[in-house]
Design a protein around this motif. Structure first.
Motif, PDB file in Angstrom:
ATOM      1  N   CYS A 214      -7.089  -4.630   6.041  1.00 30.19           N
ATOM      2  CA  CYS A 214      -7.019  -6.107   6.189  1.00 30.19           C
ATOM      3  C   CYS A 214      -8.337  -6.322   6.926  1.00 30.19           C
ATOM      4  O   CYS A 214      -8.692  -5.690   7.974  1.00 30.19           O
ATOM      5  CB  CYS A 214      -5.891  -6.736   6.992  1.00 30.19           C
ATOM      6  N   PHE A 215      -9.007  -7.392   6.519  1.00 35.84           N
ATOM      7  CA  PHE A 215     -10.221  -7.708   7.217  1.00 35.84           C
ATOM      8  C   PHE A 215      -9.865  -9.380   7.564  1.00 35.84           C
ATOM      9  O   PHE A 215      -9.813 -10.373   7.047  1.00 35.84           O
ATOM     10  CB  PHE A 215     -11.540  -7.894   6.341  1.00 35.84           C
ATOM     11  N   LEU A 216      -9.850  -9.277   9.126  1.00 35.26           N
ATOM     12  CA  LEU A 216      -9.556 -10.721   9.671  1.00 35.26           C
ATOM     13  C   LEU A 216     -10.931 -11.354  10.239  1.00 35.26           C
ATOM     14  O   LEU A 216     -11.510 -10.590  11.068  1.00 35.26           O
ATOM     15  CB  LEU A 216      -8.645 -10.350  10.848  1.00 35.26           C
ATOM     16  N   TRP A 217     -11.189 -12.545   9.747  1.00 35.88           N
ATOM     17  CA  TRP A 217     -12.336 -12.780  10.096  1.00 35.88           C
ATOM     18  C   TRP A 217     -12.118 -14.211  11.045  1.00 35.88           C
ATOM     19  O   TRP A 217     -11.241 -15.247  10.549  1.00 35.88           O
ATOM     20  CB  TRP A 217     -13.366 -13.510   8.952  1.00 35.88           C
ATOM     21  N   LEU A 218     -12.584 -14.066  12.208  1.00 34.60           N
ATOM     22  CA  LEU A 218     -12.306 -15.030  13.357  1.00 34.60           C
ATOM     23  C   LEU A 218     -13.278 -16.289  13.524  1.00 34.60           C
ATOM     24  O   LEU A 218     -14.458 -15.906  13.412  1.00 34.60           O
ATOM     25  CB  LEU A 218     -11.954 -14.581  14.518  1.00 34.60           C
ATOM     26  N   ASP A 219     -13.132 -17.430  13.553  1.00 31.61           N
ATOM     27  CA  ASP A 219     -13.859 -18.492  13.788  1.00 31.61           C
ATOM     28  C   ASP A 219     -14.510 -18.323  14.970  1.00 31.61           C
ATOM     29  O   ASP A 219     -15.661 -18.750  15.487  1.00 31.61           O
ATOM     30  CB  ASP A 219     -13.321 -19.783  13.769  1.00 31.61           C
ATOM     31  N   SER A 220     -13.873 -17.742  16.131  1.00 32.37           N
ATOM     32  CA  SER A 220     -14.510 -17.463  17.660  1.00 32.37           C
ATOM     33  C   SER A 220     -13.777 -16.226  17.875  1.00 32.37           C
ATOM     34  O   SER A 220     -12.821 -15.650  17.644  1.00 32.37           O
ATOM     35  CB  SER A 220     -13.850 -18.701  18.444  1.00 32.37           C
ATOM     36  N   PRO A 221     -14.960 -15.435  18.515  1.00 32.58           N
ATOM     37  CA  PRO A 221     -14.503 -13.878  18.988  1.00 32.58           C
ATOM     38  C   PRO A 221     -13.408 -13.923  20.051  1.00 32.58           C
ATOM     39  O   PRO A 221     -13.198 -14.719  20.793  1.00 32.58           O
ATOM     40  CB  PRO A 221     -15.788 -13.473  19.589  1.00 32.58           C
ATOM     41  N   PRO A 222     -12.754 -12.788  19.924  1.00 33.02           N
ATOM     42  CA  PRO A 222     -11.595 -12.697  20.931  1.00 33.02           C
ATOM     43  C   PRO A 222     -12.030 -12.555  22.374  1.00 33.02           C
ATOM     44  O   PRO A 222     -12.853 -11.864  22.644  1.00 33.02           O
ATOM     45  CB  PRO A 222     -10.511 -11.650  20.583  1.00 33.02           C
ATOM     46  N   LEU A 223     -11.160 -13.108  23.294  1.00 33.90           N
ATOM     47  CA  LEU A 223     -11.365 -12.873  24.581  1.00 33.90           C
ATOM     48  C   LEU A 223     -10.400 -11.496  24.856  1.00 33.90           C
ATOM     49  O   LEU A 223      -9.789 -11.074  24.184  1.00 33.90           O
ATOM     50  CB  LEU A 223     -10.799 -13.788  25.686  1.00 33.90           C
ATOM     51  N   PRO A 224     -11.044 -11.035  26.152  1.00 33.29           N
ATOM     52  CA  PRO A 224     -10.258  -9.519  26.582  1.00 33.29           C
ATOM     53  C   PRO A 224      -8.767  -9.430  26.570  1.00 33.29           C
ATOM     54  O   PRO A 224      -8.166  -8.889  26.199  1.00 33.29           O
ATOM     55  CB  PRO A 224     -10.821  -9.079  27.832  1.00 33.29           C
ATOM     56  N   SER A 225      -8.279 -10.843  26.799  1.00 30.78           N
ATOM     57  CA  SER A 225      -6.760 -11.128  26.897  1.00 30.78           C
ATOM     58  C   SER A 225      -6.303 -11.039  25.786  1.00 30.78           C
ATOM     59  O   SER A 225      -4.934 -10.911  25.646  1.00 30.78           O
ATOM     60  CB  SER A 225      -6.401 -12.485  27.840  1.00 30.78           C
ATOM     61  N   GLU A 226      -6.905 -11.179  24.781  1.00 26.86           N
ATOM     62  CA  GLU A 226      -6.334 -11.329  23.186  1.00 26.86           C
ATOM     63  C   GLU A 226      -6.582  -9.944  22.401  1.00 26.86           C
ATOM     64  O   GLU A 226      -6.078 -10.205  21.601  1.00 26.86           O
ATOM     65  CB  GLU A 226      -7.035 -12.475  22.522  1.00 26.86           C
ATOM     66  N   TYR A 227      -7.487  -8.937  23.306  1.00 28.83           N
ATOM     67  CA  TYR A 227      -7.337  -7.898  22.506  1.00 28.83           C
ATOM     68  C   TYR A 227      -6.001  -7.026  22.362  1.00 28.83           C
ATOM     69  O   TYR A 227      -5.397  -7.078  23.248  1.00 28.83           O
ATOM     70  CB  TYR A 227      -8.239  -6.969  23.413  1.00 28.83           C
ATOM     71  N   PRO A 228      -5.630  -6.968  21.078  1.00 26.02           N
ATOM     72  CA  PRO A 228      -4.065  -6.456  20.891  1.00 26.02           C
ATOM     73  C   PRO A 228      -3.733  -5.362  21.492  1.00 26.02           C
ATOM     74  O   PRO A 228      -4.335  -4.002  21.388  1.00 26.02           O
ATOM     75  CB  PRO A 228      -3.913  -6.297  19.427  1.00 26.02           C
ATOM     76  N   GLN A 229      -2.841  -5.362  22.152  1.00 27.58           N
ATOM     77  CA  GLN A 229      -2.094  -4.144  23.226  1.00 27.58           C
ATOM     78  C   GLN A 229      -0.899  -3.583  22.353  1.00 27.58           C
ATOM     79  O   GLN A 229      -0.389  -2.372  22.580  1.00 27.58           O
ATOM     80  CB  GLN A 229      -1.973  -4.336  24.368  1.00 27.58           C
ATOM     81  N   ASN A 230      -0.260  -4.429  21.433  1.00 28.68           N
ATOM     82  CA  ASN A 230       0.800  -4.104  20.862  1.00 28.68           C
ATOM     83  C   ASN A 230       0.995  -4.921  19.741  1.00 28.68           C
ATOM     84  O   ASN A 230       0.089  -5.670  19.271  1.00 28.68           O
ATOM     85  CB  ASN A 230       2.060  -4.722  21.730  1.00 28.68           C
ATOM     86  N   GLY A 231       2.089  -4.776  18.840  1.00 34.36           N
ATOM     87  CA  GLY A 231       2.242  -5.431  17.546  1.00 34.36           C
ATOM     88  C   GLY A 231       2.223  -6.685  17.540  1.00 34.36           C
ATOM     89  O   GLY A 231       1.678  -7.736  16.767  1.00 34.36           O
ATOM     90  N   ASN A 232       2.897  -7.772  18.644  1.00 32.48           N
ATOM     91  CA  ASN A 232       2.807  -8.979  18.811  1.00 32.48           C
ATOM     92  C   ASN A 232       1.495  -9.576  19.071  1.00 32.48           C
ATOM     93  O   ASN A 232       0.850 -10.436  18.565  1.00 32.48           O
ATOM     94  CB  ASN A 232       3.678  -9.641  20.109  1.00 32.48           C
ATOM     95  N   GLY A 233       0.598  -8.674  19.867  1.00 32.92           N
ATOM     96  CA  GLY A 233      -0.752  -9.130  20.298  1.00 32.92           C
ATOM     97  C   GLY A 233      -1.611  -9.010  18.765  1.00 32.92           C
ATOM     98  O   GLY A 233      -2.201 -10.096  18.645  1.00 32.92           O
ATOM     99  N   LEU A 234      -1.396  -8.197  17.732  1.00 32.23           N
ATOM    100  CA  LEU A 234      -2.111  -8.115  16.719  1.00 32.23           C
ATOM    101  C   LEU A 234      -1.560  -9.376  15.734  1.00 32.23           C
ATOM    102  O   LEU A 234      -2.403 -10.081  15.030  1.00 32.23           O
ATOM    103  CB  LEU A 234      -1.791  -6.721  15.907  1.00 32.23           C
ATOM    104  N   ARG A 235      -0.468  -9.458  15.791  1.00 29.60           N
ATOM    105  CA  ARG A 235       0.317 -10.740  15.057  1.00 29.60           C
ATOM    106  C   ARG A 235      -0.498 -12.084  15.652  1.00 29.60           C
ATOM    107  O   ARG A 235      -0.928 -12.963  14.736  1.00 29.60           O
ATOM    108  CB  ARG A 235       1.738 -11.026  15.326  1.00 29.60           C
ATOM    109  N   GLU A 236      -0.565 -12.201  16.720  1.00 27.32           N
ATOM    110  CA  GLU A 236      -1.313 -13.540  17.447  1.00 27.32           C
ATOM    111  C   GLU A 236      -2.595 -13.732  16.839  1.00 27.32           C
ATOM    112  O   GLU A 236      -3.043 -14.774  16.581  1.00 27.32           O
ATOM    113  CB  GLU A 236      -0.981 -13.514  18.835  1.00 27.32           C
ATOM    114  N   LEU A 237      -3.337 -12.593  17.050  1.00 29.95           N
ATOM    115  CA  LEU A 237      -4.656 -12.572  16.432  1.00 29.95           C
ATOM    116  C   LEU A 237      -5.048 -12.965  15.132  1.00 29.95           C
ATOM    117  O   LEU A 237      -5.872 -13.912  14.748  1.00 29.95           O
ATOM    118  CB  LEU A 237      -5.099 -11.248  16.679  1.00 29.95           C
TER     119      LEU A 237
END
Length: 613
Positions: A214-237
């Motif tokens: 999967c290639f996810l293209w974001l309109d804005s780069p993620p902040l460090p608090s948004e770097y996925p640490q678990n499955g829920n974090g990846l889902r939110e991203l």
């Protein structure tokens, strides 16, 4: 106990240290104290050996300590500063985990003869940065603009992902290959297969197993608090990648839904950036059964399989290494790369000139290069050939192509065992469909044959002829384009040039102790200018900068000419315009020819500079 930091300071120029300490006291409003070895223990794997600690009162009226840190090579190697009382990791941009501040780029300039001002300027910039961070306005901006840097600070997996992707939206399905030593992502299975076969000579089809990714293209780069640490974090991203984010994520992964590769892309300050996440579920039988519970094997709906995978999966954050052609050739900033990557070139002659020109064309970004020669490499070739001793006894063209294909897997490189004449007779597709032909055979007869074919086929593509004069003192690059004279305007009936820059008392060709074997005595260094001249003209032809026939020359140093008992020809003197010391790039209009300009057949042949025709 011996204190190495104190020893370093005691060995330094005490007047310089005193001036630095005075300037720090004035700048910061407090007296600096010298660091001891215990103070430096927190800077693990850093080359710091001494320095100062300075208390500074900031705009929030809180005193914070800044360390000024010196390496053994100060001031030749810049000092660094660190915020001793720093917040947690990735709370502030430009502050590394040990508090060291990132203030200087890898191309900064400084006056190493003035260490006092170096330290004063560094401290001023450090205090200004911390005040801005306390204000808060730059935190989110800088984290996003330089998100690749901060993502790489937060890696939990050292393995790298090599990317062939076009680094821009939209969010989409891609493919991934996992090898024992590397992971590669690409736009399609075909792209990955071609790249891997180029990169790994002899790889089998059994080893080319691909997974959807999967290639996810974001309109804005993620902040460090948004770097996925678990499955829920990846889902939110994924939800930030638009309506297709989660849908694309659900469809990705391997066949049994036990792992998933995700590439995340966004636009930073200096261009697009890519990072990678690898989601790995447990391979234990009980966990595999849990993921398939309630469904027949292989029939779990994508969304349910994805949710079950994320529930217990480990998230690995990895660094991405871009391997796409625009990045390899100019780091995405060379506007020529797209045009060159779509171009094809044929290089006849894989000797001291042709082998290097072929390498240069690939390095310039030409996407398809065919190297053509019939000779084997011999030990006498090694000193001025791109191949070394390991290739002695092998076909030059085939072996060079094989090695270059591994080095430039995003391009296509072929080796052909042909002469110019046999390639023309065979009507080889790689010849008839090329965008450019380079002739570096050193054979006048081969050049004449190629020129005849060129005229017969309508001169649809440019041909660049390149050769060196005796001892490599001078060299020529001639482009025969769609208009202007052809090669025969300055080549006689036996294929030899009638226009030279140098002349010698004796023939420069040296005979080997074998029947009919001759060679030109020059080395790779002498040839370097001529090879660059030929390659540059070839690239100009591909870019449409040299549509008409043109002639470029290199006139080497006059000292080299004298060493070999030679002198400039009258034509060279005219072109050099009195600069007889040489070391010059020259150019002139390529003269018209009678065969391509019938009107010249009944008129006198124009004279060249100096009267030579």
């Amino acid at each position: 106990m011996r204190d190495k930091a104190a020893e370093f300071m005691n060995s330094y120029d005490q007047s310089v240290l005193a001036n630095i300490e005075t300037r720090l006291a004035i700048r910061c409003g407090s007296v600096p104290s010298r660091l001891c070895d215990d103070d430096l223990k927190g800077y693990i794997d850093r080359p710091f050996v001494a320095g100062w600690r300075v208390p500074v009162v900031f705009k929030d009226n809180v005193t914070r300590r800044i360390d000024v840190l010196l390496s053994p090579w100060f001031p030749s190697v810049a000092a660094r500063t660190a915020l001793v009382d720093h917040p947690g990791r990735l709370t502030w941009p430009h502050v590394e985990s040990d508090g060291v501040l990132c203030l200087l780029s890898n191309s900064h300039d400084m006056d190493v003869t003035d260490p006092v001002n170096i330290i004063d300027n560094l401290m001023a910039r450090s205090c200004d940065l911390i005040d801005q961070l306390l204000d808060g306005a730059i935190i989110e901006r800088d984290f996003k603009e330089e998100f690749l840097t901060y993502w790489n600070y937060d890696l939990n997996d050292p393995r790298r992902v090599h990317s062939l992707l076009d680094p821009k939206g939209p969010t989409r399905e891609i493919y991934v290959w996992h090898g024992t030593s590397m992971t590669v992502v690409g736009e399609s299975e075909d792209q990955l297969r071609a790249w891997l076969k180029h990169r790994f000579d002899g790889i089998s089809e059994r080893q080319l197993n691909f997974e959807r990714a999967c290639f996810l293209w974001l309109d804005s780069p993620p902040l460090p608090s948004e770097y996925p640490q678990n499955g829920n974090g990846l889902r939110e991203l994924a939800t930030k990648a638009g309506s297709s984010g989660l849908t694309t994520l659900h469809r990705s992964g391997n066949g049994d839904h036990s792992s998933l590769t995700v590439i995340i892309g966004a636009e930073g300050r200096a261009g697009p950036g890519l990072v990678a996440v690898r989601v790995v579920g447990s391979t234990a039988k009980v966990d595999k059964r849990t993921r398939e519970r309630g469904f027949r094997r292989g029939n779990v709906p994508d969304e349910i399989a994805f949710d079950r995978l994320l529930a217990t999966a480990i998230i690995y954050r990895r660094k991405v290494l871009r391997a796409d052609a625009p990045w390899v050739h100019g780091r995405g900033r060379d506007h020529r790369s797209v045009q060159l990557s779509a171009a094809s070139a044929v290089v006849f002659g894989c000797g001291s000139v042709g082998s290097t020109v072929a390498v240069m064309l690939l390095k310039a970004g030409v996407g398809d290069v065919s190297v053509v020669d019939t000779d084997d490499l011999e030990w006498a070739n090694v000193s001025r050939h791109e191949l070394g001793g390991a290739a002695v006894g092998l076909k030059k063209s085939v072996e060079l192509a094989r090695r270059l294909q591994r080095d430039f897997p995003h391009a296509t490189v072929r080796g052909h065992i042909h002469t110019v004449e046999s390639a023309i007779d065979d009507k080889a597709e790689w010849l008839t469909h090329a965008d450019l032909i380079v002739s570096a055979t050193g054979s006048g007869q081969a050049d004449k044959a190629l020129n005849g074919w060129h005229k017969a086929t309508g001169r649809k593509v440019p041909i660049v002829y390149g050769w060196a004069e005796p001892f490599g003192v001078a060299g020529h690059a001639v482009a025969i384009g769609s208009s202007g004279g052809c090669l025969s305007s300055v080549v006689n009936n036996v294929g030899l040039s009638t226009f030279e820059l140098t002349k010698f008392d004796e023939t420069a060709a040296v005979e080997e102790p074998a029947c009919g074997m001759h060679y030109a005595p020059y080395g790779a260094i002498e040839l370097a200018f001529t090879n660059s001249l030929i390659a540059e003209l070839a690239v100009d032809c591909l870019l449409g900068r040299a549509a008409n026939s043109t002639h470029r020359m290199w006139a080497g140093r006059h000292e080299m000419l004298e060493e070999n008992h030679g002198e400039w020809t009258i034509e060279a003197q005219q072109l050099l315009r009195g600069q007889t010391q040489g070391g010059a790039l020259l150019t002139r209009d390529w003269p018209a020819c009678k065969c391509c300009s019938p009107q010249l057949a009944s008129t006198p042949t124009p004279s060249f500079p100096g009267g030579k025709s």
